[in-house]
Design a protein around this motif. Structure first.
Motif, PDB file in Angstrom:
ATOM      1  N   UNK A  39       2.290 -13.788 -16.379  1.00 56.61           N
ATOM      2  CA  UNK A  39       0.986 -14.410 -16.626  1.00 56.61           C
ATOM      3  C   UNK A  39       1.080 -15.929 -16.527  1.00 56.61           C
ATOM      4  N   UNK A  40       2.143 -16.440 -17.059  1.00 54.12           N
ATOM      5  CA  UNK A  40       2.275 -17.891 -17.111  1.00 54.12           C
ATOM      6  C   UNK A  40       2.585 -18.496 -15.750  1.00 54.12           C
ATOM      7  N   UNK A  41       3.523 -17.878 -15.051  1.00 55.00           N
ATOM      8  CA  UNK A  41       4.022 -18.546 -13.854  1.00 55.00           C
ATOM      9  C   UNK A  41       3.716 -17.797 -12.564  1.00 55.00           C
ATOM     10  N   UNK A  42       3.213 -16.588 -12.674  1.00 58.45           N
ATOM     11  CA  UNK A  42       3.067 -15.791 -11.470  1.00 58.45           C
ATOM     12  C   UNK A  42       4.369 -15.072 -11.154  1.00 58.45           C
ATOM     13  N   UNK A  43       4.263 -14.037 -10.344  1.00 56.95           N
ATOM     14  CA  UNK A  43       5.446 -13.224 -10.065  1.00 56.95           C
ATOM     15  C   UNK A  43       6.552 -14.011  -9.365  1.00 56.95           C
TER      16      UNK A  43
END
Lengths: 218, 218, 218, 218
Positions: A39-43
């Motif tokens: 959620x924070x950084x993307x996959x």
DNA sequence: GATGAATGAGGATTCATTCAT
DNA sequence: TATGAATGAATCCTCATTCAT
């Protein structure tokens, strides 16, 4: 059936049982951590080390349960889909043809929005031009599942439409929902509620003519 | 005559640095390569080495023109926005109030879809929960610009609505457009055309009640 | 028992991270390698890859223990300072006022020269107009510490001098020492010893008049 | 004779002469820029591009006059030495044996300090454990020259000393001077003047016994 | 099963130097 | 000659993954 590991035959070997108990906890722990990190950084930008750290375990431990980063995302997606089915499955169940469209859409959107706001990873995972190769499979799988459900729903409402039309309409509905979800997640409180209502309106107005204008207030 | 380079620099756009024609060509080449790579892998996963390779130059050359990866994306975005404005700007110009909604939306969507279909990076860049930091600025800038334009369009059509309503509606429209674009880009030929029509329908039906049901066929 | 690592961590110095013995060994190994490389090439020109190679490990391993090149130098400096204090601290302890200046200086120089000869990095690190940013802090810290010690020593010997004079004298002494150290390190054997003696002479003759010509042979 | 290029035969070829005129200006310009950059960042961290930029020319131009970075430092060093010789050469000329030591040292230090504070690069170049390989040659060359001068000065003052002693003493003097210079450059105004005086005192007191205590006030 | 260590290829970026114009 | 472009090896650093304990 992603949990068939649990229902498997339980022999005299004691290790497997205990391992699975602990293992399940660890897996859950790791998946929760992964959800937060994704959620924070993307996959793509999420690092397995970061996930392990977030989960409070060592990198080695992470790899004891997942063969690689992709598998984490896949399992996470699978579990989300599963939970969605368990909890909100009936949201897309064939509706009583008597139900007004407004009501049907309203309740479906409410349920899904609830789920998605409680599980923001879902959106993150299902929404990435950054998500590479193999993961797209989970993505596609889910997409197919969801589209299929919507299609069967629509099929019962648009008996005259061709299969291609139904499919297209389903894709458009899902697209609208995802776009709406992004907006909803970007706002809070009253504004969020207002966006939810807008999405409902968009879908209702889009579908009304297609399903024979069976509006509740007709 | 070490400063004749300076006297000739007045030609183009008053770039802070006097560049040779070759340099301008390289920049274009690099941006095209970047566009391809961003489309393929997404911004985060795109590597500057890959961009340089795709452009057929060495990494060093890339950095002669761009200080970092972000700057490439920003410049690319800026150029796209600029071109969009130049070529399709009037697509969002205030419409003659007599124009039927159907027609107004139809032509706007056609124009934008044409642009976005020809420049798929645009979507890739404007569409990332994975896009970090500074790029978000360009993203936001564009988003704000577009939303603003839509807002002023809507404002003239929804005189009774509050500013907040207009803003929300504009966001929803843009969201629908982006969702539709994704679907359009995912299909080709007749199916693509069909999706374009669906998006138009979605927007028309969504907006019709809001703007006083000024449908052309009324 | 995932936390037994934590319970055993209380041993050494309460490092924020629980490390294995292997890790501590690696750190020492890396610092030794860094010392060698810094001595050879200077801080700026030293590359982390070279340090890792010198230590016989991969670059990644180095970064498991140090966040960047600077941190290596800082840790190295800290450890040297610490060792210096532990082992030679009393070299600058207030001397018995009865001690002849010659003897006091002689023994202090002997101790420091021994230390610096055994740890030539110390000189390399404490001696660079090329050393950037943060390292300067360690440098300055040490410098301040050393100067402070010398000052308090001198203060007891030059009761009539102003604080500014004492400070200045301390700086000059330290400067002489460093210059002497460079010469000492550049020679070996008898010649080195001769230089050590010269430095002592320089300091003795410089300080004698200031401290009331309390020469031992007076 | 680093300027023999200028005194070279001037044939009918017009290019050489003009080239040399412009060339000399360029070289001076580049060396000044290099001096500034070396002072700021040190030799190792100074980039040829930065030097070219500081000089307001392109990298290509720089390399038209210097084959590589090292050559810049070397030429810079040579010119400084040359200028030092031209302007302050007599500072180290054999002194009238009647001159009091105090006066001889005082005037020599004054001259050198003047030169070095006006040309801070000199210190930067002559003072680097960061200065790699070949440059050390210039360094050493200068060092040797200076030491040689000091030696011959001392030789006339210490007739009884062995050659080795004289050499050692010369090195010590130069070391003291460099250490002092560092301190002097680090201060300004009255404090700087005070440090200059300290250095003089150090040298006078160090040398007085060696040269037969020929103090002016004796 | 868990840990922290180890790996090494890869990514962003720099820079001395060369080349084309 | 001067310029800006081009190069590519080398830097610092990261990260997915594997290993030893």
């Amino acid at each position: 059936m992603p949990d068939n590991a649990q229902t498997q035959a339980q022999t005299q070997k004691e290790q497997p049982r205990r391992r699975q108990a602990r293992g399940e906890r660890r897996i859950a722990q790791l998946l929760e951590a992964a959800a937060r990190v994704f959620c924070t950084t993307g996959y793509t930008a999420a690092s397995t080390n970061a996930i392990a750290r977030e989960a409070g375990v060592s990198p080695g431990t992470l790899y004891q349960f997942f063969p690689n980063k992709e598998a984490i995302a896949i399992e996470l997606g699978d579990r989300l889909v599963h939970e969605m089915r368990e909890t909100y499955g009936e949201a897309l169940a064939p509706v009583d043809p008597a139900t007004p469209l407004e009501e049907a859409i309203g309740s479906a959107i409410d349920r899904f929005m609830t789920f998605n706001t409680e599980h923001p990873v879902f959106f993150a995972l299902m929404h990435g031009p950054d998500i590479p190769g193999r993961i797209a499979e989970t993505h596609d799988q889910l997409h197919t599942t969801l589209t299929g459900r919507i299609e069967s729903l629509l099929a019962s409402l648009m008996p005259a439409a061709t299969a291609a039309d139904v499919t297209r309409t389903a894709h458009v509905c899902l697209g609208i929902y995802k776009a709406g979800l992004e907006l909803v997640l970007a706002h809070e409180g009253a504004e969020r509620a207002a966006y939810v209502q807008e999405i409902k309106d968009v879908l209702i107005r889009y579908l009304a003519p297609l399903v024979g204008d069976r509006l509740g207030h007709g």
